[in-house]
Design an enzyme around this catalytic site. Structure first.
Site, PDB file in Angstrom:
ATOM      1  N   CYS A  47       0.809  -1.112   0.192  1.00 49.89           N
ATOM      2  CA  CYS A  47       0.425   0.409  -0.399  1.00 49.89           C
ATOM      3  C   CYS A  47       0.861   1.106   0.558  1.00 49.89           C
ATOM      4  O   CYS A  47       0.442   2.321  -0.053  1.00 49.89           O
ATOM      5  CB  CYS A  47      -0.940  -0.069   1.191  1.00 49.89           C
ATOM      6  SG  CYS A  47       0.164  -0.430   2.650  1.00 49.89           S
ATOM      7  N   CYS A  67      -1.154  -5.057   6.976  1.00 50.99           N
ATOM      8  CA  CYS A  67      -1.236  -3.951   7.295  1.00 50.99           C
ATOM      9  C   CYS A  67      -0.184  -4.377   9.084  1.00 50.99           C
ATOM     10  O   CYS A  67       0.646  -3.000   9.239  1.00 50.99           O
ATOM     11  CB  CYS A  67      -2.664  -3.009   7.847  1.00 50.99           C
ATOM     12  SG  CYS A  67      -3.078  -2.470   6.687  1.00 50.99           S
TER      13      CYS A  67
END
Ligand code: FES
Lengths: 121, 121
Positions: free
Chosen positions: A33, A102
């Site tokens: 990301c 994440c």
């Protein structure tokens, strides 16, 4: 979608900030990301006395980092090195599959900060 | 890495929240990072009178959504439909390339909320 623990650590993250005289600093980026995470460690006698983090990452990154810092604070370097993102996610009662990437940021940033600490010795 | 405007909208995001009696609600997900964004619109006489958003997304998603809501609030539906994520990124003085995908969420959520509004008419 998100557990109560994730929402709690997202809304009220622990150990956010910087340590100006940190003994180890780690900065890592997330290939998926593009988010970044910076981790600061204060180490004394092999024990992580203080830890702080800063990120521009998403809610899942904030929650996992907050939980990870709680799991290493007051613990030895060896214990911190054995902390996995899987253990952090379990401590948060899970994350959606799409947000597992994440949780890797916190684990990697702690390891990068410890590696920086060893380099400085 | 991030412009002053991005950091300002990240630290102090505008129009965060929900509108319980919204005329249009849009929810979109980001294929790249798994983040979600929810957008609420209050529409009167073809004008967007109020707009609020909620997200678990990263700093770039928060900053672009904050800016995008400012750019559509008080404007007509037609103007909102012509808002691009490129225009939002420019209004923020740019974003790192790796975070451009985050700026798409706000544009898509506004369009989804307008489509929801039209369906309800
Ligand atoms: S989407 Fe980037 S850290 Fe979660």
């Amino acid at each position: 979608l998100y557990s109560d623990k994730v929402l709690d650590h997202f809304s009220n993250p622990r150990n956010v900030g910087e340590i100006p005289d940190a003994d180890g600093v780690g900065e890592v980026g997330n290939a998926k990301c593009g988010d970044i995470m910076k981790m600061y460690l204060k180490i004394n006698g092999g024990v992580i006395e203080d830890v702080k983090f800063k990120t521009f990452g998403c809610g899942a990154a904030i929650a996992t980092s907050s939980m990870a810092t709680e799991m290493v604070k007051g613990h030895t370097i060896e214990e911190a090195l054995s902390l996995t993102n899987k253990a952090v996610v379990e401590a948060l009662d899970g994350l959606p599959t799409s947000k597992i990437h994440c949780s890797v940021l916190a684990e990697q940033a702690i390891k990068a900060a410890l590696s920086d600490y060893y380099k400085k010795q």
